[in-house]
Design a protein around this motif. Structure first.
Motif, short mmCIF file in Angstrom:
data_model
loop_
_atom_site.label_atom_id
_atom_site.label_comp_id
_atom_site.label_asym_id
_atom_site.label_seq_id
_atom_site.Cartn_x
_atom_site.Cartn_y
_atom_site.Cartn_z
N LYS A 85 0.83 -1.21 0.00
CA LYS A 85 0.00 0.00 0.00
C LYS A 85 0.87 1.26 0.00
CE LYS A 85 -3.92 -2.14 2.43
NZ LYS A 85 -4.66 -2.20 3.72
N GLU A 86 1.99 1.19 0.69
CA GLU A 86 2.86 2.37 0.77
C GLU A 86 3.58 2.65 -0.55
OE1 GLU A 86 4.15 3.13 5.34
OE2 GLU A 86 5.28 1.58 4.29
N LEU A 87 3.54 1.69 -1.47
CA LEU A 87 4.17 1.89 -2.78
C LEU A 87 3.23 2.54 -3.78
CD1 LEU A 87 6.15 -1.47 -3.21
CD2 LEU A 87 6.95 0.70 -2.29
N SER A 88 2.01 2.81 -3.38
CA SER A 88 1.04 3.43 -4.27
C SER A 88 1.52 4.80 -4.72
CB SER A 88 -0.32 3.55 -3.57
OG SER A 88 -1.22 4.28 -4.36
N LYS A 89 1.23 5.14 -5.99
CA LYS A 89 1.70 6.43 -6.53
C LYS A 89 1.07 7.62 -5.84
CE LYS A 89 3.26 5.06 -11.10
NZ LYS A 89 3.23 5.37 -12.54
N ASP A 90 -0.10 7.42 -5.26
CA ASP A 90 -0.75 8.54 -4.59
C ASP A 90 -0.54 8.49 -3.07
OD1 ASP A 90 -2.24 6.33 -4.01
OD2 ASP A 90 -4.17 7.14 -4.70
N SER A 91 0.46 7.72 -2.63
CA SER A 91 0.74 7.62 -1.20
C SER A 91 1.37 8.91 -0.68
CB SER A 91 1.69 6.45 -0.94
OG SER A 91 2.19 6.51 0.39
N PRO A 92 0.72 9.60 0.25
CA PRO A 92 1.29 10.83 0.81
C PRO A 92 2.64 10.59 1.49
CG PRO A 92 -1.03 10.60 1.42
CD PRO A 92 -0.61 9.30 0.83
N ALA A 93 2.75 9.43 2.17
CA ALA A 93 4.00 9.13 2.87
C ALA A 93 5.15 9.00 1.89
CB ALA A 93 3.84 7.84 3.69
N LEU A 94 4.88 8.39 0.73
CA LEU A 94 5.92 8.20 -0.27
C LEU A 94 6.37 9.53 -0.86
CD1 LEU A 94 7.42 5.79 -1.53
CD2 LEU A 94 5.79 5.86 -3.41
N LYS A 95 5.43 10.42 -1.11
CA LYS A 95 5.76 11.74 -1.67
C LYS A 95 6.57 12.57 -0.67
CE LYS A 95 3.79 15.72 -4.08
NZ LYS A 95 4.78 16.64 -3.50
N THR A 96 6.17 12.52 0.59
CA THR A 96 6.91 13.25 1.63
C THR A 96 8.33 12.72 1.76
OG1 THR A 96 4.87 13.68 2.85
CG2 THR A 96 6.93 13.87 4.07
N LEU A 97 8.46 11.38 1.72
CA LEU A 97 9.78 10.76 1.82
C LEU A 97 10.67 11.21 0.66
CD1 LEU A 97 11.75 8.70 3.05
CD2 LEU A 97 10.63 6.93 1.69
N GLN A 98 10.13 11.23 -0.54
CA GLN A 98 10.91 11.63 -1.71
C GLN A 98 11.34 13.10 -1.62
OE1 GLN A 98 12.51 10.55 -4.15
NE2 GLN A 98 12.70 12.35 -5.49
N ASP A 99 10.42 13.96 -1.28
CA ASP A 99 10.74 15.40 -1.21
C ASP A 99 11.78 15.68 -0.12
OD1 ASP A 99 8.92 15.79 -3.22
OD2 ASP A 99 7.29 16.48 -1.90
N ASP A 100 11.58 15.09 1.04
CA ASP A 100 12.51 15.34 2.17
C ASP A 100 13.90 14.79 1.86
OD1 ASP A 100 10.41 16.49 3.47
OD2 ASP A 100 10.08 14.85 4.89
N PHE A 101 13.94 13.58 1.28
CA PHE A 101 15.25 12.98 1.04
C PHE A 101 16.01 13.69 -0.07
CE2 PHE A 101 18.23 10.02 -0.91
CZ PHE A 101 18.97 9.65 0.22
N LEU A 102 15.31 14.12 -1.12
CA LEU A 102 15.99 14.81 -2.22
C LEU A 102 16.69 16.07 -1.72
CD1 LEU A 102 16.61 14.97 -5.21
CD2 LEU A 102 14.41 16.13 -5.55
N GLU A 103 16.01 16.82 -0.91
CA GLU A 103 16.61 18.04 -0.35
C GLU A 103 17.78 17.69 0.57
OE1 GLU A 103 15.29 21.90 2.42
OE2 GLU A 103 13.81 20.39 1.80
N PHE A 104 17.59 16.66 1.37
CA PHE A 104 18.63 16.23 2.32
C PHE A 104 19.87 15.72 1.59
CE2 PHE A 104 20.34 12.57 4.81
CZ PHE A 104 20.83 13.29 5.89
N ALA A 105 19.68 14.89 0.55
CA ALA A 105 20.81 14.32 -0.19
C ALA A 105 21.61 15.40 -0.93
CB ALA A 105 20.30 13.27 -1.19
N LYS A 106 20.89 16.38 -1.46
CA LYS A 106 21.59 17.49 -2.13
C LYS A 106 22.44 18.27 -1.13
CE LYS A 106 18.29 18.29 -5.91
NZ LYS A 106 17.27 19.22 -6.46
N ASP A 107 21.88 18.49 0.06
CA ASP A 107 22.60 19.24 1.09
C ASP A 107 23.86 18.50 1.55
OD1 ASP A 107 22.80 21.39 3.15
OD2 ASP A 107 22.47 19.69 4.51
N LYS A 108 23.77 17.16 1.65
CA LYS A 108 24.90 16.36 2.13
C LYS A 108 25.85 15.96 0.99
CE LYS A 108 23.73 16.32 6.43
NZ LYS A 108 24.59 16.97 7.45
N ASN A 109 25.45 16.24 -0.25
CA ASN A 109 26.28 15.94 -1.41
C ASN A 109 26.60 14.45 -1.52
OD1 ASN A 109 27.63 16.72 -3.77
ND2 ASN A 109 29.60 16.88 -2.71
#
Length: 596
Positions: free
Chosen positions: A499-523
């Motif tokens: 269920k968490e792999l669903s394209k409309d999963s809010p948790a999945l979208k939040t995880l992607q947005d937060d991690f992308l910003e974090f990974a860019k910051d940590k290089n």
């Protein structure tokens, strides 16, 4: 040489020499004179004095005054050295013992009988140690009258505390204690899938497994052994001997043996139980297992021995955390860690095997890893980068609640990430540079773990030492699997993971947005692969599990590969692009760390 030394050496050699020719002389015809008895008494006293002098006397004492052969001195000297207060001297003694292959049988038996626990475990974790160093297990107690292994397992399980347990421990304990073999065999679902067996996504969904009471008792004991006080109860109630008996009876059943090893590995996390584990005779069994060509058998034994080795290993490997390299003590400095995290319905070993083909299917039985490897990180990566510690993690997943291992268990990605993060930190992850390698849902766990670690000061070393991440077909933006799951007959109740792999999963979208910003910051350095071919799920469904757009993290290289979702992390051969590009990324990302 004195009569004492001569007598004792000759007596010892009798155990390994050919038997003397038969004689017609009988013992009743032998007359021992008073003088002969007196000489024998002197000989015994001298042997005792010699042994005491070597083992207890100061190291500065010369051995020239001891009337015994040089090769006899070497044995006792190494024993004495192995008990030194100097750690470096102890380690050197164990290394010298393990490299010795010219002794007589009785000399190995001297070491086996006289060495301490620390030395014995050191020899067990030395790759070239002779098996004669390890005494066979003592005779096991007989089963009670009118009893059986099944009944004694039930009694052991019933003797453990039954209160303040989590739902899954209660579930397995209740099932094992209340159900008969016949009713267990009729159970459907994934309860028989212990530790994640890496089956293809929906293989044999309609089949009923032939489960047994012993298997369910073992699964319950695995859960109980994660609690230190319950380990004490298992040991006090004869569990080590009972498990050993079961292990010997089921030599043709790897699932049984692996679960017994999981219990033993958990018990070995408790240092006060080490002497009991050794005395019960488990070390010789573990030594044979770690030398096995079966990757799972060897890795389970390696985990237990590492947990027993407090001389050279400070980390603790909890259930599901397996070191693929190095599995023995080594003089090679370890400069970085590479962690492998499997995905949905994956496993710590089978997920990372070489891709199957018609040619190598017939060669799997071969012990030649140049033709086929059941775990390429252990066979290939360890050889190409010996300065790495390679760890593979295992956790249980399911496609549907109908197939769940524990029906009362509902584990989200957030819950699993915290659980794995705790286990990996206990294993020392974060103490040196790290590269994460993940497949499918495993990549989402890696992202969540790193985000969680960034919020906890005690986990800061994991963030500071993370150098890069490899994603094999990770559904950063969701998967078609979740969309299909509600319409498939065998997936009437999609698991929480799906269920968490669903394209409309809010948790999945939040995880992607937060991690992308974090990974860019940590290089962080990032490399992503994605499948281009559909995957057969069972015999009915053909599905492109992770499309190109979902595998795009937003940073790093994204490389399409003409394979399906299951084979995206399984190179066809060592010189295949998948492996060579992975190896290049690891070497380039860790170049400075490996040089230092």
């Amino acid at each position: 040489m004195s009569l004492a030394a001569y007598c004792i050496i000759c007596c010892r050699r009798m155990g390994t020499s050919t038997p003397p020719p038969k004689s017609t002389t009988h013992w009743r015809d032998v007359r021992i004179t008073y003088q002969a008895r007196k000489e024998l008494h002197k000989a015994v006293r001298k042997v005792l004095a010699t042994s005491a002098r070597i083992l207890q006397g100061p190291f500065a004492d010369t051995f020239s005054t001891i009337d015994i052969e040089d090769h006899e001195c070497a044995v006792w000297l190494l024993l004495r050295k192995s008990k030194s207060d100097d750690r470096a001297a102890r380690l050197q003694a164990v290394q010298e013992m393990s490299e010795t292959h010219h002794w007589h049988d009785y000399q190995y038996r001297i070491i086996a009988q006289a060495c301490d626990l620390r030395t014995l475990i050191g020899l067990a974790r030395s790759k070239d140690s002779d098996l004669r160093f390890f005494l066979r297990p003592p005779p096991l107690p007989s089963l009670k009258e009118d009893s059986s292994i099944e009944e004694e397992l039930r009694q052991l399980l019933a003797s453990l505390p039954q209160t303040d347990l989590d739902e899954c421990i209660q579930y397995f304990t209740s099932l094992a204690l209340s159900e008969s073999s016949q009713s267990l065999a009729a159970q459907k679902g994934g309860l028989w899938c212990f530790g994640g067996n890496g089956l293809p996504y929906a293989e044999s969904f309609g089949e009923v497994p032939s489960a047994t009471v012993e298997m369910f008792c073992l699964e319950a004991l695995v859960k109980h052994s994660e609690i230190p006080t319950h380990c004490d109860k298992i040991e006090a109630n004869g569990g080590l001997q009972l498990l050993q008996k079961l292990y010997q009876l089921h030599k043709d059943c790897p699932n049984v043996q692996r679960n017994i090893m999981r219990i033993l590995g958990n018990m070995a996390l408790n240092e006060h139980l080490h002497s009991t584990i050794v005395r019960s005779g488990w070390v010789s069994i573990l030594v044979e297992a770690i030398k096995s060509h079966d990757i799972m058998e060897a890795s389970h034994a390696a985990r237990t021995l590492a947990n027993l080795d407090r001389e050279t290993v400070q980390d603790k490997y909890q259930d599901g955390v397996y070191v693929l390299h190095p599995q023995y003590r080594t003089s090679q400095p370890i400069k970085a860690d590479v962690l492998f995290i499997h995905g949905l319905m994956g496993a710590a070993f089978k997920t990372w095997r070489q891709q199957d083909s018609d040619e190598n299917l017939t060669e799997k039985v071969s012990e030649d890893e140049s033709k086929y490897t059941t775990c390429w990180p252990k066979s290939w990566l360890a050889r190409d980068c010996p300065a790495l510690r390679i760890i593979s993690v295992e956790y249980d997943t399911s496609l549907s609640d109908w197939r769940a291992r524990c029906p009362v268990e509902r584990k989200s990605i957030a819950f699993r990430s915290n659980e794995l993060l705790r286990k990996l930190r206990a294993a020392g992850v974060g103490d040196r540079p790290v590269i994460w390698v993940s497949h499918s849902m495993g990549g989402l766990l890696v992202k969540k773990m790193l985000l969680e670690a960034s919020k906890k000061p005690e986990m800061s070393t994991i963030i500071n030492n993370t150098r890069g991440i490899i994603f094999y077909s990770v559904p950063h933006h969701g998967s078609h699997l979740a969309e299909y799951s509600v319409n498939i007959r065998y997936l009437l109740f999609p698991s929480l993971e799906v269920k968490e792999l669903s394209k409309d999963s809010p948790a999945l979208k939040t995880l992607q947005d937060d991690f992308l910003e974090f990974a860019k910051d940590k290089n962080f350095q990032v490399l992503s692969f994605v499948e281009t071919l559909p995957t057969y799920i069972g015999s009915m469904i053909k599905l492109h599990v992770v499309p190109l757009e979902s595998a795009d993290l937003g940073i790093g290289d994204l490389i399409p590969v003409d394979v399906n979702h299951l084979n995206i992390c399984k190179p066809k051969k060592k010189d295949a692009f998948l492996y060579q590009r992975t190896l290049q990324f690891i070497c380039d990302t860790l170049a400075k760390d490996l040089e230092n």
